[in-house]
Design an enzyme around this catalytic site. Structure first.
Site, PDB file in Angstrom:
ATOM      1  CD  GLU A 255     -15.052  11.351  18.819  1.00  0.00           C
ATOM      2  OE1 GLU A 255     -13.848  11.097  18.745  1.00  0.00           O
ATOM      3  OE2 GLU A 255     -15.702  11.262  19.883  1.00  0.00           O
ATOM      4  CB  CYS A 289     -21.562  14.870  22.612  1.00  0.00           C
ATOM      5  SG  CYS A 289     -19.913  15.539  22.690  1.00  0.00           S
ATOM      6  CD  GLU A 461     -13.039  13.775  16.256  1.00  0.00           C
ATOM      7  OE1 GLU A 461     -13.879  14.311  16.991  1.00  0.00           O
ATOM      8  OE2 GLU A 461     -13.068  13.883  15.016  1.00  0.00           O
TER       9      GLU A 461
END
Ligand SMILES: NC(=O)c1ccc[n+]([C@@H]2O[C@H](COP(=O)([O-])OP(=O)(O)OC[C@H]3O[C@@H](n4cnc5c(N)ncnc54)[C@H](O)[C@@H]3O)[C@@H](O)[C@H]2O)c1
Ligand SMILES: O=C[C@H](O)CS(=O)(=O)O
Length: 480
Positions: A255, A289, A461
């Site tokens: 990620e 992010c 995820e």
């Protein structure tokens, strides 16, 4: 830092069910990014201690994966309940070491706990398949089995959720996990380990190794016992870890970085778009992010949107996360502030105009900024700013803005505001990202697949897909 439950302030690592110091006694200071105050010390574990954590995980694996899914789920539900019960202490630890406002920290604790609750239930739904035989005397089946010993390396910006988004599916699937949290934010990770121990997670199943990233990472990557690595962090480090894992062919979840476009079409609800932009841009002081890194506004509504956004941004209170009403906390450190200021001044030097904010304050603080007349020549167009700057670009038509939005190596999240249904479908399908927010600036939750494409990583995820990252598929061909 006064905790209601002082046992949650841990200054030792957690290996094989024991709280321990580094073999050589070395420690690392943990400081408050809001004021530089010393909060605690944590051990600087190295290769030998990391190997012990791997050995402990290997020793604990057989018994842990032999439990029924329901038995593992019961322990995970207890962990969820303990985290929820200690929300205030966990939020204070998080705000103290990472800086985010307490309200955001409480929200992150709930978000982190939601992954544990979700995967406690997903554990019971690890279904296989039966396949119609290719011959009359054959019976074909597919089993799903735990990967085995796994490792996780996590970032500082979400000190709880980035951990439980990995540990929860791993333990639910019957895996064991060794976690290396970020050096800046180990206290939240260690408090989660304390509560995991109290919930009944057996020794060796979950260890937290604080210390030198490179030496710990090397041992985790080199070990053939570690069958999977889940990493959340920068793309540069993700690529390095991927290379380090190649010799042992580990299963990988990555990620990584982002560069999210946020597009406002001329038929958008402008007030809703402004509200979404504030959330998507300034959450965690822009250190997220999936933050809106580039804001593209149709020329017809550009001035109106810029004016409305600036009015909201100027009202955002800046300060220490423990102070009432604070919305924008400090950046994680001076280096982060310097990078954001570099992006700001690069844009101004190349012709952008500062509509509001941008001033560095004492310490790691700065006022949230809105830039106009931003162009693709500026750093903010191509690099992840990771700070509270909203750069506004003009666009004239749909094809142009799709091309600009997709002009990046990253592919994590994208957002757009529009009301024409045909346009919504066209744009949603044309954007090259793993996740797209449509008329919303907040997309993260435990039930949906979180992850990106291109330089933003591999795998997903959360959601029903998240547990697959910790499972191997086994095909049985049976003659009868
Ligand atoms: N995609 C996502 O879900 C997501 C979530 C949060 C952060 N991020 C990204 O993370 C970055 C910011 O976080 P950061 O500064 O902590 O990232 P980082 O890559 O510097 O560090 C992340 C983790 O990796 C460790 N690390 C660093 N170098 C290592 C090495 N050589 N070997 C082993 N471990 C190493 C660090 O100690 C930390 O624990 C941003 O790019 C952000 O976009 C992505
Ligand atoms: O930094 C990105 C994390 O994934 C945070 S969130 O999941 O978007 O809240």
């Amino acid at each position: 830092m006064k905790l209601q439950y002082p046992q949650l302030l841990k200054q030792q690592s957690y290996v094989d069910g024991h709280w321990c110091d580094a073999d050589n006694g070395k420690q690392q200071a943990v400081v408050n990014p809001a004021n530089g105050e010393l909060l605690a010390h944590v051990p600087m574990l190295g290769a030998a201690e990391t190997q012990r954590a791997i050995d402990a995980a290997q020793a604990a694996l057989a018994k842990w994966q032999a439990l029924t899914a329901k038995a593992r789920a019961t322990i995970l539900h207890r962990w969820f309940a303990l985290i929820t019960q200690h929300t205030e202490d966990l939020a204070l630890l998080m705000t103290s070491e990472q800086g985010k406002p307490l309200a955001e920290a409480r929200g992150e604790v709930a978000y982190a706990a939601s992954f544990i609750e979700w995967f406690a239930e997903e554990a019971k739904r690890v279904y296989g398949d039966t396949i119609p035989g290719h011959q009359t005397d054959k019976r074909l089946l597919v089993l799903k089995q735990p990967v085995g010993v796994t490792a996780a390396i996590t970032p500082w910006n979400f000190p709880a959720a980035m951990i439980t988004r990995k540990v929860a599916p791993a333990l639910a699937a019957g895996c064991c996990m060794i976690l290396k949290p970020a050096l800046q934010t180990p206290l939240t990770a260690l408090a989660l380990a304390q509560l995991a121990e109290e919930a009944g997670v057996p020794a060796g199943v979950f260890s937290v190794v604080t210390g030198d990233a490179q030496s710990i990472g090397k041992v985790l990557c080199d070990s053939p016992v570690v069958r999977k690595l889940s990493f959340t962090g920068s793309t540069a480090v993700g690529k390095q870890l991927m290379a380090q894992c190649a010799p042992t062919l580990k299963k990988l979840s990555l990620e990584l970085g982002g560069n999210a476009p946020f597009i406002v079409f001329d038929d958008a609800d402008l007030d809703a778009a402004v509200e979404g932009a504030v959330i998507a841009k300034y959450r965690n002081a822009g250190q997220t992010c999936v933050c809106a890194n580039r804001i593209y506004v149709h020329e017809k509504v550009y001035e109106a949107f810029a004016e409305k956004l600036a009015a909201k941004v100027m009202a955002l209170k800046v300060g220490a996360g423990v102070d009432d009403g604070v919305v924008i906390g400090p950046l994680i450190d001076a280096k982060a502030l310097e990078k954001v200021q570099t992006h700001l001044h690069d844009a101004l030097d190349k012709g952008a105009k500062l509509l509001c904010g941008g001033q560095p304050l004492v310490g790691n603080f700065m006022t949230p900024a809105v830039l106009t007349d931003v162009t693709s020549q500026m750093k903010v167009a191509h690099e992840e700013t990771f700070g509270p700057i909203a750069p506004l670009f003009r666009f004239h038509d749909e094809a142009e803005v799709i091309a600009m939005a997709n002009d990046t190596e990253f592919g994590l999240a994208a957002y757009f505001y529009a009301n024409n249904l045909s346009r919504v479908w066209r744009v949603a399908e044309a954007l090259e990202y793993g996740m797209v927010g449509i008329n919303t600036g907040l997309i993260s939750n435990e039930v949906a697949p979180f992850g990106g494409i291109k330089a933003s990583g591999l795998g997903r995820e959360g959601s029903k897909y998240g547990i697959d990252e910790y499972l191997e598929m086994k095909y049985l061909c049976m003659s009868v």
